[in-house]
Design a protein around this motif. Structure first.
Motif, PDB file in Angstrom:
ATOM      1  N   PRO A 579       0.831  -1.214   0.000  1.00 23.99           N
ATOM      2  CA  PRO A 579       0.000   0.000   0.000  1.00 23.99           C
ATOM      3  C   PRO A 579       0.864   1.261   0.000  1.00 23.99           C
ATOM      4  N   PRO A 580       0.404   2.337  -0.659  1.00 19.00           N
ATOM      5  CA  PRO A 580       1.219   3.552  -0.788  1.00 19.00           C
ATOM      6  C   PRO A 580       1.174   4.435   0.454  1.00 19.00           C
ATOM      7  N   ILE A 581       2.144   5.321   0.557  1.00 20.86           N
ATOM      8  CA  ILE A 581       2.170   6.397   1.550  1.00 20.86           C
ATOM      9  C   ILE A 581       1.988   7.699   0.791  1.00 20.86           C
ATOM     10  N   THR A 582       1.115   8.565   1.265  1.00 23.08           N
ATOM     11  CA  THR A 582       0.911   9.858   0.594  1.00 23.08           C
ATOM     12  C   THR A 582       1.650  10.957   1.345  1.00 23.08           C
ATOM     13  N   PHE A 603      -0.430   7.165   5.943  1.00 24.80           N
ATOM     14  CA  PHE A 603      -0.496   5.781   5.481  1.00 24.80           C
ATOM     15  C   PHE A 603      -1.799   5.183   5.986  1.00 24.80           C
ATOM     16  N   THR A 604      -2.547   4.516   5.092  1.00 22.16           N
ATOM     17  CA  THR A 604      -3.792   3.847   5.465  1.00 22.16           C
ATOM     18  C   THR A 604      -3.598   2.345   5.356  1.00 22.16           C
ATOM     19  N   GLY A 638      -8.140  -0.267   7.745  1.00 27.90           N
ATOM     20  CA  GLY A 638      -8.797   0.991   7.416  1.00 27.90           C
ATOM     21  C   GLY A 638      -8.313   2.182   8.217  1.00 27.90           C
ATOM     22  N   GLN A 639      -7.530   1.958   9.281  1.00 27.56           N
ATOM     23  CA  GLN A 639      -7.054   3.056  10.117  1.00 27.56           C
ATOM     24  C   GLN A 639      -5.851   3.743   9.476  1.00 27.56           C
ATOM     25  N   LYS A 640      -5.710   5.057   9.765  1.00 22.49           N
ATOM     26  CA  LYS A 640      -4.600   5.840   9.232  1.00 22.49           C
ATOM     27  C   LYS A 640      -3.554   6.092  10.312  1.00 22.49           C
ATOM     28  N   LEU A 661       7.092   2.891   5.910  1.00 22.20           N
ATOM     29  CA  LEU A 661       6.214   2.280   6.912  1.00 22.20           C
ATOM     30  C   LEU A 661       6.681   0.859   7.170  1.00 22.20           C
ATOM     31  N   ARG A 662       7.075   0.588   8.418  1.00 19.23           N
ATOM     32  CA  ARG A 662       7.460  -0.763   8.828  1.00 19.23           C
ATOM     33  C   ARG A 662       6.490  -1.248   9.900  1.00 19.23           C
TER      34      ARG A 662
END
Length: 682
Positions: A579-582, A603-604, A638-640, A661-662
């Motif tokens: 999943p991407p990080i914005t 990150f979501t 679903g949490q950010k 994100l790790r």
């Protein structure tokens, strides 16, 4: 002392009561570096390009200059080598094609003169010392006035690295950022890379690299003489980017832990690597892999004035036995065996450098492959190239350097052998599997440019009576099922009874696969000329616990005719996306130097599972003094996870923000995103 305006260091060679002295030398750094396209490369030295005049302003003390009785001579020195240049008065002509210097008096200031110095177009790339001798009837005085750096000149037609189009010069020499393409042909990912040639100390690190090379240490006189040739420079620097044979920059590691260094995927720019190498007194920086080696080499070559670009070869062969073919062995149920020293990397990254090849014919001018990743030795040293791309395409294996090895990397035939009980029970030759896509960043945009046909001709093989193909549906995303489609075609007039074996194995991009983690079997019948389509799915639960850091999977299918024992197979390798990080920068991604800007990073968790021990990290060389992070014990589906950071650029150019994100669910799996930031001076 400031390199722009230096008090002349005086070496006395005559009486002290001379009537004319050199008081100050102004290197006119600002004007020269604009004229020579070297702005920002150094704040310590004047940096100019060979074959083009640069100016010096000399402020004299005492009487005015008399061109009838006074003479000035310059010495440009490289170690024990020096060139003596008589300074001609305006209107005089030099009688030889070497270094030249012409003096122009300042009509407004009688004690100020301007000298234009020009090097030969084939001068050596180096840091030079400059001395000024002033001769009058009564005396001679010598002044050590400072140093200057001389680089290749791709703007000059006579230079072997000349590149005619300004848009190409902007992209391949002046641009300080690029893109590295990674992953697989089916799922290409890209990483922004900051070449960082305008960062403090980078040019000086590149000069240090030349000074501590084995060639220079063994014979400095010869090394200085040969540095005029970009072919020689590229071979020396290629070997020095890896540390295997010398005091080079990077140590490679492709498996095991990275706790005593930096994981290759955590690097995002060359400046940190070069600065660390210099500050550690030339101890190797840990760790690099192919894209890191190639990107650092790109920085050094662009600094020295040699146009360069980072190139990715997807499905790149490593031909260890030098027979220009790759052998692969599979079991009868599609599991790949580690029986061959040859292997195919999902991707491999090297460099192309632009130059004329005076040692070869003109058809081999242009882009040359230079590969610093330590794979095989060339003339006893871990380096590869420069090899003309044209020689690879034309199969001219005698063209220097290392053409057969590089040809195999992009165009070797792959011989797939199916073995059972020690016997070969099936054989297939694939002529298009290696070098499926070769690409680089496009000129003036972030889109990939396809270079495949500049390397490869067209090869055709014979179609078998039974055909099979394997395709992955879409781009597999971490947390979702992997879906694939097997297509079987019966190219005969007989009905066939078939057995299908499908097998999935984990792999790293540059190694052969590990043990299977998923497999399936199926019996079927296929009618004459029929095409069967078979669908399969691997749920997330089947690969969640074993997936490695780069998320690579080798998938293979073997189709066996149960009557004739004929076997055909197909294989596909792909990566699994995360999943991407914005990252959103206040006011957009064009910012002003030394002005603070806020950045929101988010990150979501798009997975169906809670992530444990999630850590979001943000860093940026030239934008942030130190990395910042935020932690959550639980990150629900679903949490950010969010954080705000401030950035402030210390110099103009292109900088990169990197967010990672790790989590402890799969410590080897990380999400990473890059944001390009353009920094303007005003």
């Amino acid at each position: 002392m400031d390199s722009m305006q230096q008090q002349a260091l005086h070496k006395n060679r005559g009486t002290d009561n001379c009537h004319i002295r050199l008081k100050i030398v102004n290197f006119e750094t600002h004007d020269n570096q604009i004229s020579h396209e070297t702005q920002g490369l150094s704040d310590k030295h004047l940096v100019v390009r060979r074959g083009k005049p640069f100016k010096l302003t000399l402020l004299l003390h005492g009487r005015s200059w008399n061109p009838c009785t006074d003479r000035m001579v310059l010495d440009v020195c490289l170690g024990s080598l020096f060139e003596r240049i008589p300074v001609l008065f305006n209107g005089e002509r030099t009688g030889h094609p070497g270094w030249s210097a012409v003096m122009y008096p300042d009509k407004r200031h009688s004690q100020s003169v301007t000298i234009y110095v020009c090097s030969p177009v084939l001068s050596s790339v180096a840091l030079y010392d400059l001395l000024v001798h002033i001769d009058t009837i009564q005396h001679r005085k010598t002044y050590a006035v400072g140093k200057f750096v001389l680089l290749c000149n791709p703007w000059l037609k006579e230079d072997p690295v000349y590149m005619p189009l300004n848009v190409h010069l902007d992209e391949y020499v002046k641009s300080d950022y690029g893109l590295v393409y990674m992953g697989t042909c089916a799922n290409i990912s890209k990483q922004l890379w900051s070449f960082g040639q305008y960062e403090p100390g980078v040019l000086e690190a590149c000069l240090t690299l030349l000074q501590i090379s084995p060639q220079h240490m063994n014979n400095s006189h010869q090394d200085y003489m040969l540095r005029a040739d970009p072919v020689y420079l590229s071979r020396v620097i290629c070997a020095m980017v890896n540390h295997n044979d010398d005091l080079g920059i990077l140590e490679g590691r492709w498996h095991g832990g990275y706790k005593d260094g930096v994981k290759p995927t955590d690097w995002s720019g060359s400046a940190d690597i070069l600065q660390q190498w210099v500050s550690s007194k030339c101890r190797p920086v840990r760790y690099g892999q192919c894209w890191v080696f190639a990107s650092v080499l790109c920085t050094v070559m662009r600094v020295l004035g040699i146009p360069s670009r980072v190139v990715t070869v997807f499905n790149a062969a490593h031909d260890s036995d030098a027979n220009t073919t790759i052998e692969e062995y599979y079991t009868s149920i599609g599991e790949k065996l580690n029986l061959s020293q040859d292997n195919i990397w999902n991707f491999h990254v090297w460099l192309e450098c632009w130059m004329r090849r005076s040692d070869l014919s003109a058809e081999f001018d242009g882009w040359q492959v230079v590969d610093p990743t330590p794979q095989e030795r060339s003339a006893g040293i871990f380096r590869c190239g420069p090899c003309p791309v044209a020689a690879i395409r034309q199969h001219c294996f005698g063209a220097q350097y290392d053409t057969p090895f590089l040809y195999a990397s992009v165009d070797a035939d792959v011989i797939q052998l199916i073995v059972k009980n020690g016997l070969v029970v099936g054989r297939a030759v694939h002529t298009e599997q290696v070098g499926q896509l070769i690409c680089t960043k496009s000129v003036g945009s972030d889109k990939p440019e396809n270079l495949t046909r500049t390397y490869k001709g067209i090869k055709r093989g014979m179609a078998p009576r039974l055909e099979v193909s394997l395709n992955i549906d879409g781009v597999p995303l971490l947390g979702e099922s992997i879906r694939m489609c097997v297509t079987v075609t019966n190219q005969s007039s007989n009905t066939r009874a078939l057995m299908e074996h499908v097998n999935a194995q984990l792999k790293e991009y540059n190694r052969n696969p590990q043990e299977s983690f998923w497999k399936t079997h199926k019996e079927m019948h296929i009618k004459p000329w029929e095409v069967l389509t078979l669908h399969h799915s691997i749920p997330y639960s089947e690969y969640e616990s074993i997936l490695a850091g780069d998320g690579m999977v080798n998938m293979a299918v073997v189709i066996k005719d149960t009557r004739t024992r004929e076997r055909v197979m197909a294989a596909k390798e792909f990566s699994i996306s995360t999943p991407p990080i914005t990252m959103e920068i206040e006011g957009g991604d064009i910012i002003q130097v030394r002005k603070e800007h806020a950045v929101q990073v988010t990150f979501t968790n798009e997975l169906t599972k809670t992530l444990m021990g999630a850590v979001l990290t943000v860093e940026g060389s030239g934008l942030m003094q130190e990395k910042q992070e935020v932690r959550l014990v639980f990150l629900q589906p679903g949490q950010k996870i969010e954080m705000g950071v401030s950035i402030m650029a210390t110099s103009p150019g292109t900088k990169l923000l990197v967010a990672t994100l790790r989590h402890s669910n799969s410590p080897m799996i990380v999400s990473r995103s890059y944001q390009k930031v353009s920094v303007t001076a005003v």
